[in-house]
Design a protein around this motif. Structure first.
Motif, PDB file in Angstrom:
ATOM      1  N   GLU A  20       0.831  -1.197   0.000  1.00 53.91           N
ATOM      2  CA  GLU A  20       0.000   0.000   0.000  1.00 53.91           C
ATOM      3  C   GLU A  20       0.869   1.252   0.000  1.00 53.91           C
ATOM      4  OE1 GLU A  20      -2.719   1.562   3.408  1.00 53.91           O
ATOM      5  OE2 GLU A  20      -3.837   0.041   2.306  1.00 53.91           O
ATOM      6  N   ARG A  38       1.929   4.881   0.735  1.00 54.65           N
ATOM      7  CA  ARG A  38       1.676   5.927   1.713  1.00 54.65           C
ATOM      8  C   ARG A  38       2.660   7.061   1.458  1.00 54.65           C
ATOM      9  NH1 ARG A  38      -3.275   5.723   3.983  1.00 54.65           N
ATOM     10  NH2 ARG A  38      -3.747   3.612   4.692  1.00 54.65           N
ATOM     11  N   GLY A  40      -9.570   3.275  -5.073  1.00 52.37           N
ATOM     12  CA  GLY A  40      -9.157   3.309  -3.669  1.00 52.37           C
ATOM     13  C   GLY A  40      -7.802   3.959  -3.492  1.00 52.37           C
ATOM     14  N   LEU A  41      -6.870   3.676  -4.396  1.00 47.34           N
ATOM     15  CA  LEU A  41      -5.536   4.278  -4.319  1.00 47.34           C
ATOM     16  C   LEU A  41      -5.626   5.793  -4.521  1.00 47.34           C
ATOM     17  CD1 LEU A  41      -2.437   4.167  -4.260  1.00 47.34           C
ATOM     18  CD2 LEU A  41      -2.492   3.644  -6.696  1.00 47.34           C
ATOM     19  N   GLU A 100      -8.178   7.797  -3.997  1.00 53.30           N
ATOM     20  CA  GLU A 100      -8.824   8.425  -2.848  1.00 53.30           C
ATOM     21  C   GLU A 100      -7.879   8.499  -1.661  1.00 53.30           C
ATOM     22  OE1 GLU A 100     -12.198   5.961  -2.348  1.00 53.30           O
ATOM     23  OE2 GLU A 100     -13.303   6.797  -4.066  1.00 53.30           O
ATOM     24  N   ARG A 101      -7.064   7.477  -1.497  1.00 53.49           N
ATOM     25  CA  ARG A 101      -6.112   7.486  -0.379  1.00 53.49           C
ATOM     26  C   ARG A 101      -5.019   8.537  -0.592  1.00 53.49           C
ATOM     27  NH1 ARG A 101      -5.427   2.575  -0.484  1.00 53.49           N
ATOM     28  NH2 ARG A 101      -3.415   2.379  -1.532  1.00 53.49           N
ATOM     29  N   LYS A 147      -6.600  11.933   0.167  1.00 50.72           N
ATOM     30  CA  LYS A 147      -6.865  12.120   1.596  1.00 50.72           C
ATOM     31  C   LYS A 147      -5.578  12.363   2.373  1.00 50.72           C
ATOM     32  CE  LYS A 147      -8.946   9.802   5.587  1.00 50.72           C
ATOM     33  NZ  LYS A 147      -9.627   8.567   6.064  1.00 50.72           N
ATOM     34  N   ASP A 148      -4.528  11.571   2.086  1.00 51.14           N
ATOM     35  CA  ASP A 148      -3.267  11.694   2.824  1.00 51.14           C
ATOM     36  C   ASP A 148      -2.562  13.018   2.562  1.00 51.14           C
ATOM     37  OD1 ASP A 148      -3.782   9.206   3.796  1.00 51.14           O
ATOM     38  OD2 ASP A 148      -2.317   8.155   2.564  1.00 51.14           O
TER      39      ASP A 148
END
Length: 791
Positions: free
Chosen positions: A190, A192, A723-724, A726-727, A730-731
């Motif tokens: 994932e 980050r 999903g990636l 959106e993450r 958001k981050d």
């Protein structure tokens, strides 16, 4: 009055420029309003008319009073040209796809927005220093998005984001606009991010799936079970294909079809799994191509346009099978010539990867009797006539007579069982058959323990009158390794017939079974002849497993085969001493279950035994096409880590080229070397690793292989990775956008948090709208009074 983007950020506010006139303006306003109230109370007219006229004049008075204190509307806006804004467009092949119901492909829509309808991009350049980039396998700057062709083999999204963050760290970046479908091919886990400017991904892929099937994963597992040595498990993902039939095939490197299975899709979005049993025809590295296709479309090429699927680029994957490369050497030590060695040697002779070296004692030590020998003869007469004229090379009377079989040269095992690690560690496994502990010195017994615990070799002790407790092994280093307690054995002679059966753990071990299914295996166990030689033990060790038992005529069960790990290796205790009886009553002369069982047992003994040169490959992310990190572990003849070696890697690419690499020492562990290889073309890669010791001696070589499949990874998810995206948004404090919403997004940017801003102010009293409103109110009030005759 203020306008807010976030609770802590005021973008605009009103301040008073003539604050010193505030008191006077308030007094005059109150006095004027009071006078106005008194005036209208003296007037006789309808209430609505007086109220309307009062309101109009009051508004005019308040506006004039406000102008007296000079109110200013003050705010902040981006300083033109001082902030950077990065616009990054995906140029990979997945954008050639079109979503269901769309009139054009994703790439065409992006190109139209960036080139033909670039109004939002032009407005963005008014307030920001716009930097333009494209990415596929790598990030590239561009001046004109019209050059987008959407032909990139991969989407290095993770690498692109990280490069942009690092490249512009500390600079005033207002945001990064990512036009992508989110199909990142360089993600190992994932993603980050931290300390990033706001990311604004533009989701180009729709959420509605198109008709497609993809080969998500192919797992390879190997076993010592001779009937099914390699298992391939293909995982197939489907979308919008309910009711269709799928054909999954396995082909070798030449394209020859080995096996084919037809599956039915019963529901939307179903995941299917199919297992194949493959037996490689050669040792070393082999590649198999697994293909999934709709029934009737098996022979279509990946670029075919007449398929019912959205794309065929994700229908094929490679499976890499590494059978290792022998020969694996097994040392067999026997206390006397017996039938067991004959059957074992015959079985191993059919395995090209295993070399069985025999050390068979044909006579024990005996004292010298001069009357038995010829005059001046000092050697054992058993060796008379073999050309051993030199007393130093002939067997003496006080030494056992040992026969060497299957040795590589005349010097191997010349002095009997090895006395040092360098000689013993060249073998992968040791079998002790009916040989007493007194045959070995204490140092040799300790060396055998090191062979298993440190070198990682396999040890098998077979039953017999000179084995286990009866052979004096109790309280020796060998007893510590075996899975059974020797100090608790009874040492009694068995006189009953013994029938073999498998335990629950034994049924779960493929190398124990010799038939393809449970029914045949049960029939085989029932038809086996009875055994009569068993070394009886009363208990097994806590970490051991009993895989087979024998049952006496009185229905008493006793352990027959037990195994356990020890150190880096493994040990086994075969308590039966007459396994050869198994082959005396076979029905088919051409096949032998005993031979098959012996080959599988030997394969289990040597499985996972460390080699002098070991190679491992790992996927290394952070590059456009996922790189391979080649990890080599080298050991010397005593199997200690070998430093300062010269490690050479020769890589054979799919297009027929040969690339040479040099591996560097790794700081992670002693004797470890690493090299990084970045593939340039798709296909199967083979690499041969050669290690040379610091003294120039050859340590060994090993072959490995892997496959590069950028297309399959690029088209893994046709609906994109929402999903990636959106993450990421958001981050970083951004948001996910759409192509249709880019105009609104650019218009809202001046009201967002920007690194470099400037202050602006507008005097409200200086605005013509204020003067017009005040005069309008006064004129309106006067007009109403004149119209209605209000005195």
């Amino acid at each position: 009055m203020s306008e807010l983007l976030a609770p802590s950020q005021v973008l605009a506010e009103i301040i008073l420029g003539g604050r010193q006139w505030l008191g006077l303006a308030a007094v005059l306003t109150i006095a004027a309003l009071a006078l106005l109230v008194w005036t209208y109370r003296q007037t006789s007219s309808t209430s609505w008319l007086k109220t309307t006229c009062f309101g109009l004049k009051a508004i005019a008075i308040v506006l004039l009073a406000v102008c007296l204190i000079d109110p200013l509307y003050v705010g902040q806006r981006p300083r033109p040209g001082s902030n950077l804004f990065l616009v990054v467009a995906d140029n990979s092949r997945s954008l050639q796809l079109a979503d269901p119901g769309a009139r054009q492909s994703r790439g065409s829509a992006v190109k139209e927005s960036l080139v033909e309808k670039e109004g939002w991009l032009t407005r963005l350049a008014v307030d920001f220093d716009v930097r333009k980039y494209t990415f596929d396998t790598q990030l590239q700057p561009t001046q004109d998005f019209s050059q987008l062709e959407f032909t990139g083999e991969a989407s290095a999204l993770s690498q692109t984001v990280q490069q942009l963050i690092d490249r512009y760290r500390g600079q005033p970046v207002a945001g990064i606009l990512l036009l992508t479908d989110g199909n990142a091919t360089d993600l190992a886990s994932e993603l980050r991010i931290s300390n990033s400017p706001p990311l604004f991904p533009v989701a180009l892929a729709g959420r509605k799936p198109a008709a497609d099937l993809s080969l998500a994963h192919v797992a390879v597992s190997q076993t010592n079970f001779e009937a099914a040595p390699v298992t391939l498990v293909a995982e197939v993902e489907t979308a919008a294909l309910a009711g269709k039939k799928i054909v999954v095939r396995v082909m070798d490197e030449e394209g020859k079809e080995l096996e084919k299975q037809t599956l039915a899709v019963s529901k939307e979005g179903e995941s299917l799994s199919q297992r194949f049993l493959i037996k490689p025809e050669k040792p070393g590295v082999s590649f198999y191509r697994v293909q999934a296709a709709l029934a009737g479309e098996e022979n279509l090429k990946a670029d075919a346009t007449n398929s019912a699927e959205a794309t065929l680029a994700n229908n094929t994957r490679f499976a890499t099978v590494d059978r290792g490369s022998g020969p694996y050497r097994v040392l067999y030590v026997s206390g006397l010539p017996n039938w067991e060695f004959k059957f074992l040697r015959r079985a191993v002779a059919k395995d090209d990867e295993v070399d069985l070296v025999g050390l068979v004692r044909i006579a024990k030590k005996e004292p010298k009797f001069n009357f038995l020998s010829r005059t001046d003869e000092k050697t054992n007469p058993l060796f008379r006539g073999f050309g051993n004229k030199n007393d130093e090379t002939a067997e003496q009377y006080n030494e056992p007579v040992i026969l060497r079989l299957g040795t590589e040269n005349k010097d191997e095992l010349l002095k009997g069982f090895p006395k040092d690690a360098e000689d013993l560690f060249r073998y992968q496994a040791v079998i002790l058959d009916d040989i007493e502990a007194g045959f070995f010195t204490q140092d040799q017994l300790s060396l055998l323990q090191q062979f298993v615990s440190q070198r990682g070799g396999g040890l098998l002790m077979m039953g017999g009158k000179n084995s286990f407790g009866e052979g004096g092994y109790a309280r020796t280093p060998i007893a510590e390794m075996l899975p059974v307690y020797l100090d608790r054995s009874r040492g009694e002679v068995n006189t009953q017939p013994l029938h073999l059966k498998l335990t629950r753990e034994g049924w779960l071990q493929p190398w124990i079974r010799v038939r393809a299914n449970e029914q045949d295996e049960e029939a085989r166990l029932v038809s086996m002849p009875a055994f009569r030689s068993l070394n009886r033990v009363e208990a097994i060790k806590p970490g051991a497993s009993v895989l087979a038992e024998v049952e006496t005529a009185s229905s008493e069960s006793r352990p027959a085969l037990a195994v356990q790990p020890f150190g880096r290796g493994r040990t086994a205790a075969l308590l039966l001493g007459d396994m050869w009886r198994w082959d005396l009553r076979r029905e088919d002369a051409a096949t032998s279950d005993l031979e098959k069982a012996w080959r599988q047992t030997i394969r289990w003994l040597i499985a996972d035994v460390p080699q002098a040169v070991e190679v491992e490959t790992q996927v290394k992310t952070g590059t456009g096409l996922p790189a391979r990190e080649i990890i080599i572990r080298a050991r010397d003849k005593k199997f200690l880590p070998l430093d300062n070696a010269t490690v050479t890697i020769v890589v054979n690419t799919p297009d027929g080229n040969e690339i040479k690499l040099a591996a560097d020492s790794s700081s992670a562990a002693a004797g470890e070397y690493r090299a990084l290889f970045v593939p340039r073309v798709a296909g199967a890669y083979r690499a041969t690793v050669s290690v040379v010791a610091p003294d120039g001696s050859d340590v060994g070589s090993r072959e490995t292989g892997w496959a590069a499949e950028p297309e399959t990874e690029e088209f893994r998810e046709l609906t994109g990775n929402h999903g990636l995206l959106e993450r990421l948004a958001k981050d970083s404090g951004g948001e996910v956008l759409t192509l249709d919403g880019l105009d609104r997004f650019v218009s809202s940017l001046p009201n967002r948090k920007i690194p470099q801003v400037e202050t602006w102010s507008y005097p409200l009293w200086h605005q013509w709208q204020v003067l017009v409103l005040a005069i309008g109110c006064l004129v309106g009030e006067w007009g109403l009074r004149r119209w209605k005759g209000l005195a």
